[in-house]
Design a protein around this motif. Sequence first.
Motif, PDB file in Angstrom:
ATOM      1  N   ILE A  16       8.343  13.320  -4.930  1.00  0.00           N
ATOM      2  CA  ILE A  16       7.702  14.203  -3.699  1.00  0.00           C
ATOM      3  C   ILE A  16       6.135  14.085  -4.219  1.00  0.00           C
ATOM      4  CG2 ILE A  16       7.752  16.473  -2.699  1.00  0.00           C
ATOM      5  CD1 ILE A  16      10.177  16.955  -3.595  1.00  0.00           C
ATOM      6  N   LEU A  17       5.727  14.595  -5.261  1.00  0.00           N
ATOM      7  CA  LEU A  17       4.349  14.603  -5.523  1.00  0.00           C
ATOM      8  C   LEU A  17       3.876  13.463  -5.364  1.00  0.00           C
ATOM      9  CD1 LEU A  17       3.550  17.301  -8.241  1.00  0.00           C
ATOM     10  CD2 LEU A  17       2.990  17.228  -5.879  1.00  0.00           C
ATOM     11  N   THR A  18       4.324  12.320  -5.928  1.00  0.00           N
ATOM     12  CA  THR A  18       3.713  11.137  -6.318  1.00  0.00           C
ATOM     13  C   THR A  18       3.384  10.461  -4.680  1.00  0.00           C
ATOM     14  OG1 THR A  18       4.777  10.484  -8.369  1.00  0.00           O
ATOM     15  CG2 THR A  18       3.749   8.837  -7.023  1.00  0.00           C
ATOM     16  N   LYS A  19       4.555  10.524  -3.862  1.00  0.00           N
ATOM     17  CA  LYS A  19       4.345  10.061  -2.633  1.00  0.00           C
ATOM     18  C   LYS A  19       3.208  10.820  -1.740  1.00  0.00           C
ATOM     19  CE  LYS A  19       7.336   9.173   1.329  1.00  0.00           C
ATOM     20  NZ  LYS A  19       6.768   9.944   2.500  1.00  0.00           N
ATOM     21  N   VAL A  72      -2.007  11.004   0.988  1.00  0.00           N
ATOM     22  CA  VAL A  72      -3.263  11.560   1.070  1.00  0.00           C
ATOM     23  C   VAL A  72      -4.620  10.804   0.662  1.00  0.00           C
ATOM     24  CG1 VAL A  72      -4.701  13.571   0.482  1.00  0.00           C
ATOM     25  CG2 VAL A  72      -2.339  13.895   0.880  1.00  0.00           C
ATOM     26  N   ARG A  73      -4.348  10.035  -0.317  1.00  0.00           N
ATOM     27  CA  ARG A  73      -5.422   9.132  -1.026  1.00  0.00           C
ATOM     28  C   ARG A  73      -5.656   8.025   0.044  1.00  0.00           C
ATOM     29  NH1 ARG A  73      -9.638   9.505  -3.674  1.00  0.00           N
ATOM     30  NH2 ARG A  73     -10.350   8.721  -1.615  1.00  0.00           N
ATOM     31  N   ALA A  74      -4.608   7.430   0.532  1.00  0.00           N
ATOM     32  CA  ALA A  74      -4.763   6.441   1.595  1.00  0.00           C
ATOM     33  C   ALA A  74      -5.499   6.862   2.917  1.00  0.00           C
ATOM     34  CB  ALA A  74      -3.307   5.784   1.732  1.00  0.00           C
ATOM     35  N   GLY A  75      -5.235   8.065   3.332  1.00  0.00           N
ATOM     36  CA  GLY A  75      -5.945   8.375   4.505  1.00  0.00           C
ATOM     37  C   GLY A  75      -7.283   8.910   4.046  1.00  0.00           C
ATOM     38  N   ALA A  76      -7.543   9.223   2.985  1.00  0.00           N
ATOM     39  CA  ALA A  76      -9.038   9.709   2.346  1.00  0.00           C
ATOM     40  C   ALA A  76      -9.737   8.226   2.250  1.00  0.00           C
ATOM     41  CB  ALA A  76      -9.086  10.318   1.219  1.00  0.00           C
ATOM     42  N   ASP A  77      -9.052   7.131   1.824  1.00  0.00           N
ATOM     43  CA  ASP A  77      -9.797   5.725   1.764  1.00  0.00           C
ATOM     44  C   ASP A  77     -10.173   5.279   3.017  1.00  0.00           C
ATOM     45  OD1 ASP A  77      -9.500   5.805  -1.040  1.00  0.00           O
ATOM     46  OD2 ASP A  77      -7.640   4.876  -1.291  1.00  0.00           O
ATOM     47  N   ASP A  78      -9.123   5.228   3.943  1.00  0.00           N
ATOM     48  CA  ASP A  78      -9.398   4.909   5.287  1.00  0.00           C
ATOM     49  C   ASP A  78     -10.479   5.714   6.014  1.00  0.00           C
ATOM     50  OD1 ASP A  78      -7.422   3.129   5.105  1.00  0.00           O
ATOM     51  OD2 ASP A  78      -5.883   4.308   6.287  1.00  0.00           O
ATOM     52  N   TYR A  79     -10.576   6.956   5.678  1.00  0.00           N
ATOM     53  CA  TYR A  79     -11.755   7.646   6.163  1.00  0.00           C
ATOM     54  C   TYR A  79     -13.236   7.263   5.733  1.00  0.00           C
ATOM     55  CZ  TYR A  79     -14.146  11.838   7.733  1.00  0.00           C
ATOM     56  OH  TYR A  79     -14.894  12.863   8.517  1.00  0.00           O
ATOM     57  N   GLU A  80     -13.130   7.021   4.348  1.00  0.00           N
ATOM     58  CA  GLU A  80     -14.247   6.748   3.620  1.00  0.00           C
ATOM     59  C   GLU A  80     -14.944   5.414   4.263  1.00  0.00           C
ATOM     60  OE1 GLU A  80     -13.766   6.312  -0.514  1.00  0.00           O
ATOM     61  OE2 GLU A  80     -13.474   8.458  -0.889  1.00  0.00           O
ATOM     62  N   ASP A  81     -14.138   4.569   4.706  1.00  0.00           N
ATOM     63  CA  ASP A  81     -14.329   3.083   4.993  1.00  0.00           C
ATOM     64  C   ASP A  81     -15.127   3.302   6.384  1.00  0.00           C
ATOM     65  OD1 ASP A  81     -13.194   1.922   2.969  1.00  0.00           O
ATOM     66  OD2 ASP A  81     -11.402   1.526   3.986  1.00  0.00           O
TER      67      ASP A  81
END
Length: 270
Positions: free
Chosen positions: A140-143, A148-157
């Motif tokens: 649950i935590l890993t997923k 959240v990390r994937a969304g943050a990476d897209d936002y950073e781009d």
Amino acid sequence: DQSAPDQTSVEPIQVMILGTYHFANPGQDMVNVEVDDMLAPKRQRELEQLATSLAEWAPTKIAVENEASAPSFEMEGYVRASELMTSSRNETVQVGYRLALKLGHDAVYGYDERGGEGEPDYFPMGKVQSAAEANGQMPILTKLIAEVRAGADDYEDDLADISVAKSLITHNDGAKLAAQHDKLYYSLIPIGDGDNQAGAELNAYWYMRNAKMFGKIDVIAEPGDRVLVIAGSGHATWLRHFAERMPGYELIETIPYLEAAASAADQTAL
């Protein structure tokens, strides 16, 4: 019979929640976003355009996500605002102090509530992780963290190519904020077992922290005030909730002012 007091004559306290990411890259969140240097000339121009747009609402008080001492909750650093604007990248300074100076305010107020000695841990993620490990719930935590990390990476781009105001629009969309908040926090509720409900407790403490934050805003505000509340967007869902539902308060949406500032930035860039 004594009738109830007439509340219609009391002016509501209008609250505008400006949700932000952390401008200074402090690394304080579970997943952090790397951002541009807010002291760069381009970003300083955009921050000035943002302040000019927010000033159109004419807030009577500005509250920032910092701790300050009762009973006044005034930020001690505001006396050095002009100096700090040339050295500090923090949103408290670059948005809160900048706007307060523009409006001629005598004070900026801090409303944050953080754990300390004799106080609860308002974000007991360590206990949640321990409970997940003990109950076979780490997937649950890993997923969740990966999403959240994937969304943050897209936002950073996207950040480097858009103005500060435009970058804040997604942090102030009430429906999107609520959906993200519910997915992040309520996905943790199942973690634990019938005796150790670590995920439920984290949610309860998170609510408590935000309720105490709004309680401080209530001390700062008076009927008829227009209070601009600058907050990390993770807090925005609960702060918006209280502004919408607490008697005597009215929520004012931020996005029209962000869109105006973003339009000004686009015009300048042409």
